[in-house]
Design a protein around this motif. Structure first.
Motif, short mmCIF file in Angstrom:
data_model
loop_
_atom_site.label_atom_id
_atom_site.label_comp_id
_atom_site.label_asym_id
_atom_site.label_seq_id
_atom_site.Cartn_x
_atom_site.Cartn_y
_atom_site.Cartn_z
N ASP A 39 30.57 11.35 48.90
CA ASP A 39 31.81 11.84 48.29
C ASP A 39 31.84 11.60 46.79
N GLU A 40 31.38 10.42 46.36
CA GLU A 40 31.44 10.10 44.94
C GLU A 40 30.59 11.07 44.13
N LEU A 41 29.38 11.31 44.60
CA LEU A 41 28.49 12.25 43.90
C LEU A 41 29.06 13.66 43.94
N TRP A 42 29.56 14.06 45.10
CA TRP A 42 30.10 15.42 45.24
C TRP A 42 31.28 15.65 44.29
N HIS A 43 32.20 14.71 44.26
CA HIS A 43 33.40 14.91 43.44
C HIS A 43 33.08 14.83 41.95
N GLU A 44 32.12 13.99 41.58
CA GLU A 44 31.74 13.94 40.17
C GLU A 44 31.03 15.23 39.76
N ALA A 45 30.18 15.75 40.65
CA ALA A 45 29.52 17.02 40.38
C ALA A 45 30.55 18.14 40.25
N GLY A 46 31.58 18.10 41.08
CA GLY A 46 32.64 19.09 40.99
C GLY A 46 33.43 18.97 39.70
N ARG A 47 33.76 17.74 39.34
CA ARG A 47 34.54 17.52 38.12
C ARG A 47 33.77 17.98 36.88
N LEU A 48 32.46 17.83 36.91
CA LEU A 48 31.62 18.23 35.78
C LEU A 48 31.28 19.72 35.79
N GLY A 49 31.69 20.42 36.84
CA GLY A 49 31.51 21.86 36.90
C GLY A 49 30.22 22.33 37.55
N TYR A 50 29.45 21.41 38.15
CA TYR A 50 28.15 21.79 38.69
C TYR A 50 28.24 22.50 40.04
N LEU A 51 29.30 22.26 40.80
CA LEU A 51 29.44 22.89 42.11
C LEU A 51 29.88 24.34 42.00
N GLY A 52 30.46 24.69 40.88
CA GLY A 52 31.01 26.04 40.73
C GLY A 52 30.28 26.89 39.73
N VAL A 53 29.03 26.54 39.44
CA VAL A 53 28.31 27.29 38.39
C VAL A 53 28.15 28.76 38.72
N ASN A 54 28.14 29.11 40.02
CA ASN A 54 27.96 30.51 40.43
C ASN A 54 29.27 31.22 40.72
N ILE A 55 30.38 30.56 40.49
CA ILE A 55 31.71 31.12 40.77
C ILE A 55 32.29 31.69 39.47
N PRO A 56 32.92 32.87 39.51
CA PRO A 56 33.47 33.47 38.29
C PRO A 56 34.45 32.55 37.57
N THR A 57 34.51 32.69 36.26
CA THR A 57 35.36 31.82 35.45
C THR A 57 36.84 31.98 35.78
N GLU A 58 37.24 33.19 36.20
CA GLU A 58 38.66 33.39 36.49
C GLU A 58 39.13 32.60 37.71
N TYR A 59 38.19 32.07 38.47
CA TYR A 59 38.54 31.23 39.62
C TYR A 59 38.09 29.78 39.42
N GLY A 60 37.87 29.42 38.16
CA GLY A 60 37.56 28.03 37.85
C GLY A 60 36.10 27.68 37.83
N GLY A 61 35.23 28.68 37.98
CA GLY A 61 33.80 28.42 38.00
C GLY A 61 33.14 28.56 36.65
N GLY A 62 31.81 28.48 36.67
CA GLY A 62 31.05 28.54 35.42
C GLY A 62 30.63 29.93 35.03
N GLY A 63 30.79 30.90 35.94
CA GLY A 63 30.45 32.27 35.61
C GLY A 63 28.97 32.58 35.63
N GLY A 64 28.16 31.68 36.17
CA GLY A 64 26.73 31.92 36.27
C GLY A 64 26.36 32.56 37.59
N GLY A 65 25.12 32.34 38.01
CA GLY A 65 24.65 32.96 39.23
C GLY A 65 23.93 31.98 40.13
N ILE A 66 23.17 32.52 41.06
CA ILE A 66 22.40 31.70 41.98
C ILE A 66 21.27 30.98 41.25
#
Length: 387
Positions: A39-66
């Motif tokens: 959980d600690e690693l997962w939540h820190e990765a999420g807080r730093l934006g690494y879990l959402g790198v492939n999710i569009p920016t309008e939904y809180g992601g990084g706007g990247g891809g796979i």
């Protein structure tokens, strides 16, 4: 043809590598042995934006891809923390919902998937049908405006950590009377949904479950997409990202094992003051494993690039090849690392034998090496379908 990462991708890789090493393999093993979760690693990765790198920016992601998500998977695995739920939640669930979900579903689920506050796992495999969606026995039927789901699923990862599970079922097409696939976002605490933990010979903080669905009642908006026509495209939308990120995790695990073994063999001295790594009987197997891992990484990069360019058919071929290559390379790398470390290779302290079960499973799941060879024979070599 460019094999270089962009400056932004380089920065992402370095940052994720630093995060992975902050926790390390001992953290991963301790969580697995204690029955805990990362959980600690997962939540820190999420807080730093690494879990959402492939999710569009309008939904809180990084706007990247796979490509970017594969970098995250690989670097955490290379630090000794191969997180399977990266494949399940950001790669499969987020991709399916982003590409084929309704706008309401995107707004509801993608921000939480991006910041790590929400996990959605994936359920397709069944005890009798495996992952053959043509033969799935899990059925969804209409009951007024609602849906009722009944069936069984097996080898479903991380159900105990997730708020929802993306269930692949079959529904009756009213126009033809034939069953067709459909995906449903099901709360894991829904009445009628029960889970049973499977005992696995794999050291992992992420558990596997058997699911029982007994007339699980869902509202109409639990169906992914605007209609049943979204079912088949939505199902296939998640498969290529799954293959690519699983392959990236395997390549990272192979890198980790080779690094651990190389550090040991370059400093371990037994005969005449020379390191054991100076002997070809030790160094050549490690070098061979390193070549196989690097070849797999090249195919992963190709598959991810094709996928992000929207070239789905080519990405499907390359993604399957990447998964095959990485599965074989990871198993070879870990086994070789154990061998060259000798007795130390079997200890928990040196942190390689702890990965034997996981890399062996990587040659089976999420698609077996044999089914990939069937796919390549048919789609690349033009052979008749054998199954």
């Amino acid at each position: 043809m460019n094999f270089d990462l962009t400056p932004e991708q380089d920065q992402l890789r370095d940052a994720v590598r630093a995060l992975g090493r902050k926790y390390g393999h001992s953290y991963f093993v301790e969580k697995a042995r204690s029955g805990g979760h990362t959980d600690e690693l997962w939540h820190e990765a999420g807080r730093l934006g690494y879990l959402g790198v492939n999710i569009p920016t309008e939904y809180g992601g990084g706007g990247g891809g796979i490509t970017e998500l594969a970098l995250v998977c690989e670097e955490l695995a290379a630090a000794g923390c191969p997180l399977l739920l990266l494949v399940v939640s950001p790669a499969i669930a987020a991709t399916v919902i982003n590409k084929h979900g309704t706008e309401e579903q995107r707004k509801k689920h993608l921000p939480g998937l991006a910041d790590g506050s929400q996990k959605i796992v994936f359920a397709i495999t069944e005890p009798d049908a495996g992952s053959n969606f043509h033969r799935l026995a899990t059925v969804a039927r209409r009951d007024g405006d609602d849906w009722l789901l009944s069936g069984r699923k097996i080898y479903i990862s991380g159900v105990d950590e997730a708020g929802h599970v993306l269930v692949v079922a079959r529904t009756e097409d009213s126009s033809t009377g034939k069953l067709k696939p459909a995906l449903f976002i099901v709360p894991t605490d829904a009445p009628g949904l029960e889970k049973s933990k499977l005992d696995m010979e794999i050291l992992s903080p992420e558990n596997q479950f058997l699911l029982f669905l007994d007339d699980v009642r869902l509202p109409a908006d639990a169906l992914v997409g605007e209609s049943l026509d979204a079912g088949l495209p939505a199902l296939f939308a998640g498969l290529n990202p799954e293959r690519i990120t699983v392959a990236a995790m395997g390549a990272g695990t192979g890198r980790y094992a080779i690094e651990r073994a190389s550090d040991y063999t370059s400093t371990r001295k037994v005969w005449g003051g020379r390191s054991i790594g100076s002997h070809q009987g030790v160094s050549h197997p490690l070098a061979h494993a390193a070549v196989q891992v690097e070849l797999a990484r090249l195919m992963i990069h190709k598959a991810a690039t094709l996928y992000d360019a929207g070239r789905d058919l080519e990405a499907g071929i390359s993604g399957n090849m990447a998964k095959y290559a990485a599965g074989e390379a990871a198993a070879l790398a870990v086994d070789t690392a154990v061998q060259v470390l000798g007795g130390a290779g079997m200890t928990t302290e040196y942190g390689v034998a702890t990965l034997l079960g996981a890399v062996r499973a990587g040659r089976i799941a999420p698609v077996s090496r044999e089914m990939i060879l069937n796919f390549v024979a048919q789609h690349v070599l033009g052979q008749d379908k054998s199954y």
